[in-house]
Design a protein around this motif. Structure first.
Motif, PDB file in Angstrom:
ATOM      1  N   PHE A 345       0.827  -1.198   0.000  1.00 44.41           N
ATOM      2  CA  PHE A 345       0.000   0.000   0.000  1.00 44.41           C
ATOM      3  C   PHE A 345       0.867   1.258   0.000  1.00 44.41           C
ATOM      4  CE2 PHE A 345      -2.515   3.337   1.988  1.00 44.41           C
ATOM      5  CZ  PHE A 345      -3.709   3.260   1.259  1.00 44.41           C
ATOM      6  N   GLU A 346       1.893   1.256   0.847  1.00 45.22           N
ATOM      7  CA  GLU A 346       2.770   2.432   0.914  1.00 45.22           C
ATOM      8  C   GLU A 346       3.498   2.649  -0.407  1.00 45.22           C
ATOM      9  OE1 GLU A 346       3.915   2.300   5.699  1.00 45.22           O
ATOM     10  OE2 GLU A 346       5.312   1.531   4.192  1.00 45.22           O
ATOM     11  N   THR A 349       1.051   3.703  -3.281  1.00 43.80           N
ATOM     12  CA  THR A 349       0.555   5.070  -3.086  1.00 43.80           C
ATOM     13  C   THR A 349       1.634   6.080  -3.426  1.00 43.80           C
ATOM     14  OG1 THR A 349      -0.933   4.286  -1.347  1.00 43.80           O
ATOM     15  CG2 THR A 349      -0.486   6.640  -1.438  1.00 43.80           C
ATOM     16  N   TYR A 353      -0.131   5.106  -7.843  1.00 48.47           N
ATOM     17  CA  TYR A 353      -1.179   4.177  -8.230  1.00 48.47           C
ATOM     18  C   TYR A 353      -2.441   4.440  -7.413  1.00 48.47           C
ATOM     19  CZ  TYR A 353       2.352   1.417 -10.706  1.00 48.47           C
ATOM     20  OH  TYR A 353       3.324   1.005 -11.577  1.00 48.47           O
ATOM     21  N   ASP A 354      -3.590   4.303  -8.053  1.00 47.80           N
ATOM     22  CA  ASP A 354      -4.879   4.433  -7.379  1.00 47.80           C
ATOM     23  C   ASP A 354      -5.554   3.065  -7.350  1.00 47.80           C
ATOM     24  OD1 ASP A 354      -4.712   7.178  -6.912  1.00 47.80           O
ATOM     25  OD2 ASP A 354      -5.407   7.638  -8.949  1.00 47.80           O
TER      26      ASP A 354
END
Length: 389
Positions: A345-346, A349, A353-354
């Protein structure tokens, strides 16, 4: 007139079994008087043979008892030697030297009969100790509660079977027709087996669990649709503690009739992630995403398997990530899964990226079919635009 009495006819009191005993006694006295030297030599040789056999038994027993380890082959041999009776050694020694003294046929038959009984019983005892020792060796756990409880029944069944065979051998050597006895034992065994079919089925299933060891106490398994920890393996049933806390009591026969997954021997576990990004992601970013995922998995210290684009979803571009975590404890695997998820996730992000989530796009058309927006817009706009709700 007095009738003469024949000297060849014995008195009535001396006929029958007493006469046979008298004849055997007289024959024995005559044999001793005529073969006293051979008898003395045979007695001396028998004592020497008995002493040698006893010495070999004592030496082998000490060597077996001095060997380390329990339920090893050496330990089993020691137990077999310990069960060798001194009486049997003496009878064997007598049988070995009996022919040299040339005893009467009756005495030789008695010696042969006693020798057959002693050897048959001794072999049954040896076979019992070997069978029980191998069973305990195969279980490889002398403190197994189930095996401890089952050993009494196992010893009884083995003893009955072996001593029944020994009795048949003895009777057969005595000239008894054992065909009917063997048939009767077979029919009786079948009747007992049918009457106690359920009990014996669960008992043998319990022994199968102990010897084959598909799972042990304390291990987590999956049975049917339940995931549970094994608490106790009994003679008839096994107790499992499910992950929700319920106690499951399952008969051993039913337990082995279905597929069992043992998680205790899973030294590495495969973790899978399904990741979706929005359709607005550029092709360059799509090509770079697998390498980014691989980098984060390796940074966490796990074995990267693969990462690839898997398809076009209803609201996302879907990617798959597979990696292995080398651990037996599932808590470690769960912690590793969470750590990698946060890292992904980190990193995604930070790279722009979405993550995709379910969306719906509505298009509005004018009466002439021209696509228009559902709200007021400057008429100078050359074309209709899409809106997301």
């Amino acid at each position: 007139m007095t009738l003469p009495i024949s000297a060849a006819a014995p008195p009535p009191a001396m006929q029958g079994p007493f006469a046979d005993l008298r004849d055997m006694w007289n024959g024995s006295i005559a044999w001793v008087n005529s073969h006293w030297l051979q008898i003395a030599i045979a007695i001396g040789a028998g004592l020497v043979i008995y002493a040698l056999l006893s010495l070999v038994r004592t030496f082998a027993l000490k060597r077996a008892q001095a060997a380390p380890g329990q339920f090893t082959l050496t330990d089993i041999v020691g137990r077999v030697i310990h069960k060798t009776k001194s009486t049997v050694l003496a009878i064997v020694a007598i049988r070995m030297v009996a022919g040299y003294a040339q005893p009467p046929a009756t005495i030789l038959q008695i010696i042969q009969f006693v020798f057959t009984i002693a050897v048959a019983l001794q072999v049954a005892i040896w076979a019992r100790e070997i069978a029980i020792g191998l069973i305990q060796r195969r279980a490889a756990d002398g403190h197994n509660e189930t095996l401890t409880n089952a050993m009494g029944i196992i010893r009884l069944l083995i003893s009955v079977a072996l001593f029944a065979i020994a009795a048949i051998v003895i009777l057969d050597n005595m000239g008894v027709n054992v065909t009917g006895l063997v048939a009767g034992l077979g029919i009786g065994g079948i009747a007992i087996g049918l009457a106690a079919q359920g009990i014996f089925s669960d008992l043998f299933a319990s022994l199968s669990i102990i010897f084959d060891r598909p799972f042990r106490v304390g291990e987590t398994i999956k049975y049917d649709t339940s995931t549970a920890t094994v608490e106790r393996i009994g003679l008839k049933s096994t107790r499992l503690r499910s992950v929700n806390g319920e106690l499951l009591v399952i008969s051993n026969t039913n337990l082995l009739s279905k597929e069992i997954t043992n998680y205790a021997h899973l030294h590495r576990r495969r973790v899978q992630f399904s990741i979706g990004v929005i359709y607005q992601t550029s092709p360059a970013m799509l090509r770079a995403l697998p390498a980014l995922l691989e980098e984060q998995v390796k940074a966490a210290g796990h074995d990267f398997i693969r990462s690839s684009f898997t398809g076009f979803g209803p609201s996302s571009l879907d990617f798959e990530l597979l990696f292995d975590v080398h651990a037996d404890d599932y808590n470690i695997v769960a912690a590793a899964r969470g750590d990698v998820a946060v890292r992904l996730f980190e990193a995604m992000t930070a790279a722009g990226y979405d993550f995709a989530y379910p969306t719906q796009t509505t298009f509005t058309a004018a009466p002439d079919g021209t696509m228009i927006l559902p709200f007021a817009e400057d008429t100078a706009t050359p074309k209709a635009k899409r809106t997301k709700e």
